[in-house]
Design a protein around this motif. Structure first.
Motif, PDB file in Angstrom:
ATOM      1  N   ALA A 187       0.814  -1.211   0.000  1.00 33.20           N
ATOM      2  CA  ALA A 187       0.000   0.000   0.000  1.00 33.20           C
ATOM      3  C   ALA A 187       0.851   1.265   0.000  1.00 33.20           C
ATOM      4  O   ALA A 187       0.314   2.370  -0.069  1.00 33.20           O
ATOM      5  CB  ALA A 187      -0.943   0.002   1.203  1.00 33.20           C
ATOM      6  N   MET A 200      -3.981   0.055  -4.324  1.00 38.40           N
ATOM      7  CA  MET A 200      -3.940  -0.792  -3.138  1.00 38.40           C
ATOM      8  C   MET A 200      -4.312   0.006  -1.889  1.00 38.40           C
ATOM      9  O   MET A 200      -4.005   1.192  -1.780  1.00 38.40           O
ATOM     10  CB  MET A 200      -2.553  -1.395  -2.968  1.00 38.40           C
ATOM     11  CG  MET A 200      -2.218  -2.473  -3.981  1.00 38.40           C
ATOM     12  SD  MET A 200      -3.225  -3.948  -3.779  1.00 38.40           S
ATOM     13  CE  MET A 200      -2.586  -4.576  -2.215  1.00 38.40           C
ATOM     14  N   THR A 201      -4.955  -0.676  -0.947  1.00 44.65           N
ATOM     15  CA  THR A 201      -5.278  -0.096   0.355  1.00 44.65           C
ATOM     16  C   THR A 201      -4.493  -0.832   1.433  1.00 44.65           C
ATOM     17  O   THR A 201      -3.933  -1.909   1.184  1.00 44.65           O
ATOM     18  CB  THR A 201      -6.776  -0.219   0.648  1.00 44.65           C
ATOM     19  OG1 THR A 201      -7.121  -1.614   0.725  1.00 44.65           O
ATOM     20  CG2 THR A 201      -7.609   0.456  -0.442  1.00 44.65           C
ATOM     21  N   LEU A 202      -4.489  -0.272   2.637  1.00 43.09           N
ATOM     22  CA  LEU A 202      -3.804  -0.937   3.744  1.00 43.09           C
ATOM     23  C   LEU A 202      -4.429  -2.294   4.039  1.00 43.09           C
ATOM     24  O   LEU A 202      -3.730  -3.282   4.285  1.00 43.09           O
ATOM     25  CB  LEU A 202      -3.849  -0.051   4.998  1.00 43.09           C
ATOM     26  CG  LEU A 202      -3.027   1.238   4.956  1.00 43.09           C
ATOM     27  CD1 LEU A 202      -3.303   2.087   6.191  1.00 43.09           C
ATOM     28  CD2 LEU A 202      -1.534   0.931   4.845  1.00 43.09           C
ATOM     29  N   SER A 233      -3.449  -4.821   1.313  1.00 41.89           N
ATOM     30  CA  SER A 233      -2.058  -5.220   1.476  1.00 41.89           C
ATOM     31  C   SER A 233      -1.905  -6.183   2.648  1.00 41.89           C
ATOM     32  O   SER A 233      -1.176  -7.185   2.554  1.00 41.89           O
ATOM     33  CB  SER A 233      -1.176  -3.987   1.709  1.00 41.89           C
ATOM     34  OG  SER A 233       0.169  -4.360   1.884  1.00 41.89           O
ATOM     35  N   ASN A 255      -1.565   3.015  -9.253  1.00 40.70           N
ATOM     36  CA  ASN A 255      -0.505   3.362  -8.317  1.00 40.70           C
ATOM     37  C   ASN A 255       0.452   4.332  -8.977  1.00 40.70           C
ATOM     38  O   ASN A 255       0.805   4.169 -10.143  1.00 40.70           O
ATOM     39  CB  ASN A 255       0.284   2.100  -7.920  1.00 40.70           C
ATOM     40  CG  ASN A 255      -0.441   1.321  -6.853  1.00 40.70           C
ATOM     41  OD1 ASN A 255      -1.372   1.813  -6.230  1.00 40.70           O
ATOM     42  ND2 ASN A 255      -0.016   0.099  -6.636  1.00 40.70           N
TER      43      ASN A 255
END
Length: 223
Positions: free
Chosen positions: A138, A162-164, A167, A222
């Motif tokens: 992330a 992507m997010t936390l 990930s 990203n």
């Protein structure tokens, strides 16, 4: 339309040695199932029989051509996507780089903190190590290993950022690393973590391969 699944063997195995003639076999299926068979790699002498059965049921040639064209387009898109996927070797090397750098950082933190934090130094440094390894995908621009190997992780569908959370779930399966890694040998190169988080790993570019970028809004990519 999903391929037919009435029998336990793939349609591509149908051959003149089968005990049931093609026509009898096909006539037992619904028209929808027969159109599904059009998408499969049938034996060369099975295809004409299938087309005759469809014609006898009043299926127009335009419908048949539409099914064949959509399947050809699907295969072309799948081939295009496969060329954009990061290789298994590059992915393993990126993981090794991330693991090595995180471990070096752990050692450096321990050396700096041990004199002043004593008993709490190791838990603190370990927390930093685990946070990086679990949440690294992330990080804007990707982890150090993926940057060096020119790859990016995206969520599907849509190749979203992507997010936390994504990930974390993606890297949770590293606890079963050997089993997890075997899954990237599959056609879609999705290890268990990718399946859990709904992610794929793409090359950042495709120099010399004439592969255009993915059709998704720039804001979702990203950086």
């Amino acid at each position: 339309m999903a391929p037919p699944s009435r029998w336990n063997f793939p349609a591509s195995t149908i051959s003149p040695t089968d005990p049931m003639p093609y026509r009898e076999r096909f006539e037992r299926l619904s028209t929808e199932e027969l159109l599904g068979y059009l998408r499969l790699d049938l034996a060369s002498d099975a295809k004409p029989v299938l087309l005759r059965v469809l014609a006898a049921r009043g299926v127009s040639s335009a419908t048949i051509e539409l099914v064949l064209a959509s399947e050809a387009a699907r295969q072309e898109e799948e081939c295009h996507q496969q060329k954009r996927m990061a290789s298994q070797g590059a992915r393993l090397l990126a993981f090794a780089i991330d693991f090595g750098l995180a471990t070096l950082a752990f050692g450096a933190l321990m050396a700096l903190l041990k004199p002043v934090m004593d008993a709490t130094a190791e838990p603190f440094a370990s927390g930093i190590w685990w946070a990086y390894m679990m949440l690294r995908d992330a990080v804007p621009g990707g982890s150090a290993g993926k940057r060096l190997m020119k790859m990016r992780v995206v969520r599907i569908p849509g190749e979203r950022r992507m997010t936390l959370g994504a990930s974390f779930f993606r890297n949770l399966t590293h606890f079963f690393f050997m089993i997890d890694a075997l899954f990237i040998l599959g056609e879609r190169r999705m290890r268990l973590g990718d399946r859990l988080a709904g992610t794929i790993v793409l090359r950042r570019d495709a120099v010399g391969a004439s592969i255009p970028p993915a059709a998704c809004p720039p804001a979702q990519q990203n950086p």
